[in-house]
Design a protein around this motif. Sequence first.
Motif, PDB file in Angstrom:
ATOM      1  N   LEU A 118       0.914  -1.049   0.097  1.00 34.57           N
ATOM      2  CA  LEU A 118       0.055  -0.022  -0.043  1.00 34.57           C
ATOM      3  C   LEU A 118       0.974   1.253   0.063  1.00 34.57           C
ATOM      4  O   LEU A 118       1.838   1.268   0.817  1.00 34.57           O
ATOM      5  N   VAL A 119       0.885   2.089  -0.898  1.00 39.85           N
ATOM      6  CA  VAL A 119       1.255   3.262  -0.987  1.00 39.85           C
ATOM      7  C   VAL A 119       0.583   4.383  -0.617  1.00 39.85           C
ATOM      8  O   VAL A 119      -0.388   4.925  -1.191  1.00 39.85           O
ATOM      9  N   ALA A 120       1.017   5.125   0.428  1.00 37.01           N
ATOM     10  CA  ALA A 120       0.198   6.259   0.692  1.00 37.01           C
ATOM     11  C   ALA A 120       0.671   7.491   0.151  1.00 37.01           C
ATOM     12  O   ALA A 120       1.982   8.031   0.113  1.00 37.01           O
ATOM     13  N   ASP A 121      -0.394   8.183  -0.387  1.00 32.57           N
ATOM     14  CA  ASP A 121       0.212   9.386  -1.237  1.00 32.57           C
ATOM     15  C   ASP A 121       0.650  10.653  -0.202  1.00 32.57           C
ATOM     16  O   ASP A 121       0.410  10.422   0.940  1.00 32.57           O
ATOM     17  N   ASP A 122       1.703  11.296  -0.621  1.00 30.42           N
ATOM     18  CA  ASP A 122       2.125  12.391   0.143  1.00 30.42           C
ATOM     19  C   ASP A 122       1.712  13.846  -0.211  1.00 30.42           C
ATOM     20  O   ASP A 122       2.196  14.720   0.292  1.00 30.42           O
ATOM     21  N   ARG A 123       0.575  13.832  -0.997  1.00 34.47           N
ATOM     22  CA  ARG A 123      -0.275  14.996  -1.091  1.00 34.47           C
ATOM     23  C   ARG A 123      -1.651  14.938  -1.112  1.00 34.47           C
ATOM     24  O   ARG A 123      -1.967  13.686  -1.485  1.00 34.47           O
ATOM     25  N   VAL A 124      -2.543  15.818  -0.697  1.00 36.57           N
ATOM     26  CA  VAL A 124      -3.858  15.750  -0.993  1.00 36.57           C
ATOM     27  C   VAL A 124      -4.277  15.995  -2.403  1.00 36.57           C
ATOM     28  O   VAL A 124      -4.239  17.075  -2.840  1.00 36.57           O
ATOM     29  N   GLU A 125      -4.703  14.929  -2.880  1.00 33.38           N
ATOM     30  CA  GLU A 125      -5.239  14.839  -4.481  1.00 33.38           C
ATOM     31  C   GLU A 125      -6.028  13.640  -4.690  1.00 33.38           C
ATOM     32  O   GLU A 125      -6.044  12.714  -4.036  1.00 33.38           O
ATOM     33  N   PRO A 126      -6.757  13.761  -6.035  1.00 31.78           N
ATOM     34  CA  PRO A 126      -7.365  12.611  -6.243  1.00 31.78           C
ATOM     35  C   PRO A 126      -6.432  11.361  -6.693  1.00 31.78           C
ATOM     36  O   PRO A 126      -5.172  11.679  -6.911  1.00 31.78           O
ATOM     37  N   LEU A 127      -6.942  10.107  -6.700  1.00 32.58           N
ATOM     38  CA  LEU A 127      -6.058   8.855  -6.879  1.00 32.58           C
ATOM     39  C   LEU A 127      -5.472   8.970  -8.243  1.00 32.58           C
ATOM     40  O   LEU A 127      -6.335   9.306  -9.241  1.00 32.58           O
ATOM     41  N   ILE A 128      -4.306   8.573  -8.406  1.00 32.05           N
ATOM     42  CA  ILE A 128      -3.950   8.435  -9.709  1.00 32.05           C
ATOM     43  C   ILE A 128      -3.414   6.978  -9.933  1.00 32.05           C
ATOM     44  O   ILE A 128      -3.449   6.142  -9.036  1.00 32.05           O
ATOM     45  N   THR A 129      -3.161   6.545 -11.075  1.00 32.69           N
ATOM     46  CA  THR A 129      -2.540   5.119 -11.358  1.00 32.69           C
ATOM     47  C   THR A 129      -1.135   5.218 -11.120  1.00 32.69           C
ATOM     48  O   THR A 129      -0.407   5.714 -11.808  1.00 32.69           O
TER      49      THR A 129
END
Length: 624
Positions: A118-129
């Motif tokens: 599981l990779v946690a995004d480091d910014r608040v944004e919509p999900l990307i592939t």
Amino acid sequence: MMRGKLWISIWISFLLGSCMGKFMVEKNSLRVTSPKYLKDVYESAIGNFGIPQYGGTMLGVVVYPKANQKGCKSFEDFDLSFKSKPGSLPTFLLVDRGDCYFTTKAWNAQNAGAAAILVADDRVEPLITMDTPEEDSTSADYVQNITIPSALIKKDLGDSLKKAQEKGDMVNVYLDWRESLPHPDERVEYEFWTNSNDECGPKCDMQMEFVKNFKGVAQILEKKSYTQFTPHYITWYCPEAFILSKQCKSQCINHGRYCAPDPEQDFSTGYDGRDVVIQNLRQICLFKVANESGKPWLWWDYVTDFAIRCPMKEKKYTKECADKVIQSLGLDLKQIDKCIGDPEADQENPILKAEQDAQVGQGSRGDVTILPTLIVNDRQYRGKLDKTAVLKAICSGFEETTEPAVCLSEDIETNECLDNNGGCWQDKAANVTACKDTFRGRVCECPIVDGVKFSGDGYTHCAASGSGRCAINNGGCWKSTRDGTLYSACLIGEPEGCKCPEGFKGDGVNTCEDVDECREKLACQCKDCKCKNTYGSYECSCGGDLLYMKEHDTCISKKPMSQVGWGFLWVIFFGLAIAGVGAYAVYKYRLRSYMDSEIRAIMAQYMPLDNQGEVPTHNSHLDI
């Protein structure tokens, strides 16, 4: 040469930028089951590498490492292992986004024993592939060997999971891919966007290896109408400013309308992009002709045979070589050539124009901009282009219980009906069960056996119904065989149910006991009768010269019966004869009397009879 490569790079970047429309992020569900305060269903984005478990689920415990928290280095360097112990839940390694490729993080997690990443995004944004990196010598090998599934989660969820672990809470997560692909009906439509170029490095090799490995399964599914397959090919147009340039002329057909990059990225050697476009067009036309002849699966044979017999490296990537392959498959060359048309014509090619239109995303499907791309039921497949992984994705596109047998094989899914019959109803004696294995699990559904439908809830009860129900476990009714004769309580026709046959008594389901007609004095009660009980019936006999008549429950003499019978018949005969003679005499007498009365009436009109006086004559005229 460097200048040519630079020009190609600028041109492709321009073309890709101009055709970019919308890119759809394919998602799966992530359900946190503990701790309780985080219990909910969240979205996650499926990575373009690894092997997503389409149609399945995976339960694991989340671990956030104390060191190497971005996963960019080998965990062996930090003496960290995430391999689960026997009997424990598998480990889902949580790492932070940044500093290295997603594939590098996944590869390091896999080598450390993690079951998923599981990779946690480091910014608040919509999900990307999470995509694979551009081809380079360092990543090409390991990317193709990533087998664990991966998912990108939003920053706020990642922060919550980390805090829960810091507090000492056990964090359990379900990764659920069952609804990742639509599964509306009993047929799956899928597209494969590919390329005939075999000189583009590891990606081309991967595409060709997949086609070779998947060919057998694809053809079986297509021949039995389980799937509808369509191949596609990406082409780009040449910018108007460059249409007359040497580069566009060598890479495009139809005056710059349909182009492909130079296979070797070198204009001075080898084959050109226009050769690739024409071969792509030939493969599309071959599919079109094969499909119209009712054999669309021949595309798989042609593509694999062409790659083996006509490779670029051996300078055999030619029309002549392609024609030989086509002829070996028994397809009409003239029809295919007619479909291809004139590559030099300054006009649109309808086949390639349709391909360019199809690249644009519609509905829930995004634009197709990279090769290879697999689309299943109008959703882009994410993950490794591997035979088993792709087959799982296709199998997850079938409506529940309509999957072909290949989707239920041991290497594709686990048969849940083997464990305690899946908790469904079963009749072991008749070898009938309501458990039906499906790709996503199992369903408890009363079956149809040899044309006989069972009805019930599927969990605790199923009963045969309709005509022929008695042939299946005797309809759930009592039965017994004695001296080669079958006695059954199953009622045929309406109403359906169980009823003990004549000569038996009981509930008809569990028991039917023989009725002792002799003891219960139900039959054979005449004075001279002798009663003997039998299974399901009785025998009654009479002593001496007496004969038993079952209909009247009586004994009669055999000999007197014969004499009285003949004497009685003679009496009847003579009686009928006398009655006939008498009737005739009466008839004659009445006829004679009638005739006499008629004659007398006629004669009375002309002369007086003996018993009548003289009738005076009256004259109406006076004597003169």
